[in-house]
Design an enzyme around this catalytic site. Sequence first.
Site, PDB file in Angstrom:
ATOM      1  N   ASN A  78      45.783 -42.592  28.650  1.00  0.00           N
ATOM      2  CA  ASN A  78      45.052 -42.348  27.398  1.00  0.00           C
ATOM      3  C   ASN A  78      45.114 -43.551  26.464  1.00  0.00           C
ATOM      4  O   ASN A  78      44.810 -43.440  25.276  1.00  0.00           O
ATOM      5  CB  ASN A  78      45.595 -41.106  26.694  1.00  0.00           C
ATOM      6  CG  ASN A  78      47.052 -41.263  26.281  1.00  0.00           C
ATOM      7  OD1 ASN A  78      47.696 -42.275  26.587  1.00  0.00           O
ATOM      8  ND2 ASN A  78      47.572 -40.254  25.592  1.00  0.00           N
ATOM      9  N   ASP A  79      45.567 -44.706  26.978  1.00  0.00           N
ATOM     10  CA  ASP A  79      45.621 -45.987  26.269  1.00  0.00           C
ATOM     11  C   ASP A  79      46.777 -46.078  25.278  1.00  0.00           C
ATOM     12  O   ASP A  79      46.848 -47.025  24.499  1.00  0.00           O
ATOM     13  CB  ASP A  79      44.306 -46.287  25.551  1.00  0.00           C
ATOM     14  CG  ASP A  79      44.091 -47.794  25.352  1.00  0.00           C
ATOM     15  OD1 ASP A  79      44.476 -48.563  26.252  1.00  0.00           O
ATOM     16  OD2 ASP A  79      43.580 -48.191  24.293  1.00  0.00           O
TER      17      ASP A  79
ATOM     18  N   ASP B 226      42.570 -77.451   0.970  1.00  0.00           N
ATOM     19  CA  ASP B 226      42.257 -76.731  -0.264  1.00  0.00           C
ATOM     20  C   ASP B 226      43.444 -76.845  -1.196  1.00  0.00           C
ATOM     21  O   ASP B 226      44.526 -77.296  -0.833  1.00  0.00           O
ATOM     22  CB  ASP B 226      41.922 -75.257   0.027  1.00  0.00           C
ATOM     23  CG  ASP B 226      42.990 -74.561   0.851  1.00  0.00           C
ATOM     24  OD1 ASP B 226      44.178 -74.647   0.480  1.00  0.00           O
ATOM     25  OD2 ASP B 226      42.648 -73.953   1.882  1.00  0.00           O
TER      26      ASP B 226
ATOM     27  N   LYS C 245      37.802 -76.232  -1.986  1.00  0.00           N
ATOM     28  CA  LYS C 245      37.088 -75.416  -1.016  1.00  0.00           C
ATOM     29  C   LYS C 245      36.554 -74.138  -1.633  1.00  0.00           C
ATOM     30  O   LYS C 245      37.260 -73.431  -2.340  1.00  0.00           O
ATOM     31  CB  LYS C 245      38.022 -75.080   0.167  1.00  0.00           C
ATOM     32  CG  LYS C 245      37.374 -74.244   1.260  1.00  0.00           C
ATOM     33  CD  LYS C 245      38.231 -74.194   2.515  1.00  0.00           C
ATOM     34  CE  LYS C 245      39.485 -73.385   2.328  1.00  0.00           C
ATOM     35  NZ  LYS C 245      40.246 -73.244   3.591  1.00  0.00           N
TER      36      LYS C 245
END
Length: 361
Positions: A52-53, A184, A207
């Site tokens: 079921n993951d 930045d 930036k």
Amino acid sequence: PLGCPRHGSERAEGSVKDIVVFSGNAHPRLAQRICHHLGVPLDHVDIRRFSNDCIQVQLLANCRQRDVYIVQPLVPPTQEHLMELLLMIDAAKGASATSITAVMPHYAYARSDKKDASRISLGGRLVADLLVTAGATRVLTMELHARQVHGFFSVPVDHLTAIGILADHFRSQDLGDSVVVSPDFGNAKSATLLARLLGLPVAAGNKHRISDEEVSIQIVGDVRGKHAIIIDDEVATGGSIVELLDRLADDGAVSASVSCTHGLFTGPAVGRLRNHPMIREVVTTDTVPPPKDWPELCTLSVSALFAEAISRIHAGKSISKLFAGVDPTHAPPPQPKLPFDDLPDDLGLGVPGLFANTFAP
């Protein structure tokens, strides 16, 4: 199961004998390097996926009354590795570990640190709460994208930096006509520290982010005729770096070295940076697994830094003397000394400069 064979039945002698180290699937090679420096084995973890993951984790070493360190950077697939980390912490808590340190060399959710739009989630705070709820009693990480994320955690956080390692790399080169450049203003403090360590001037990009992959940048500082050493905390798609390189070329820079702590290099990053005409080299660390299709990439290891930090945490030794982030003897002018600076490094690893915050004026 992840791990390496145990040599004999006894753990390493000395201050690290009660350390237990585990790793998920995110970066087991870094965990093995850390264990090599510590002189302890990397213990096994059985990670299984059901039909079921759902994921199930079993720690295959005794954790009772031990200090447990779980090495797991949050790298793609980030949600998968986050869930592994939470389950490993929960398993250690249920196994009566004395303390559980989440060693996250890269904390991806640090980028989600502020509410800059209506009805937006704060992933950095949410994931911090999840880790503490799962049972983490301390976090060891490196170069958070935003320093205020440190305050999201309600447990102690040790925040390391790789600036010293990067500075050592560039010191071996001819730095004539070079300038350190921050992409930045947010990263300007780290760029200024690196510039002082190398004795170079510093410039920065102003930036404006348009989207996750698109930015607009203007250069503040003199770069004409110089080689730019770009320093950033993280490079993902490389879009900001390419835009910065274009602006540097427009302002007269002749070449560039790109350096970062977390080299994720996702999506088109490798293609963008590998053959860019401005780039002389790209330097990163092994906080995250390096891309497999980029043999020219220079990857520096931070495993000794993490091993030193783990040793000091475990032994209850002060690491405040390393706060300057790098060896201050290389930084003109001299930086203020802390009262811990003259303490002996009696743990034997001798690695200077672990922490990101600096007390330089």
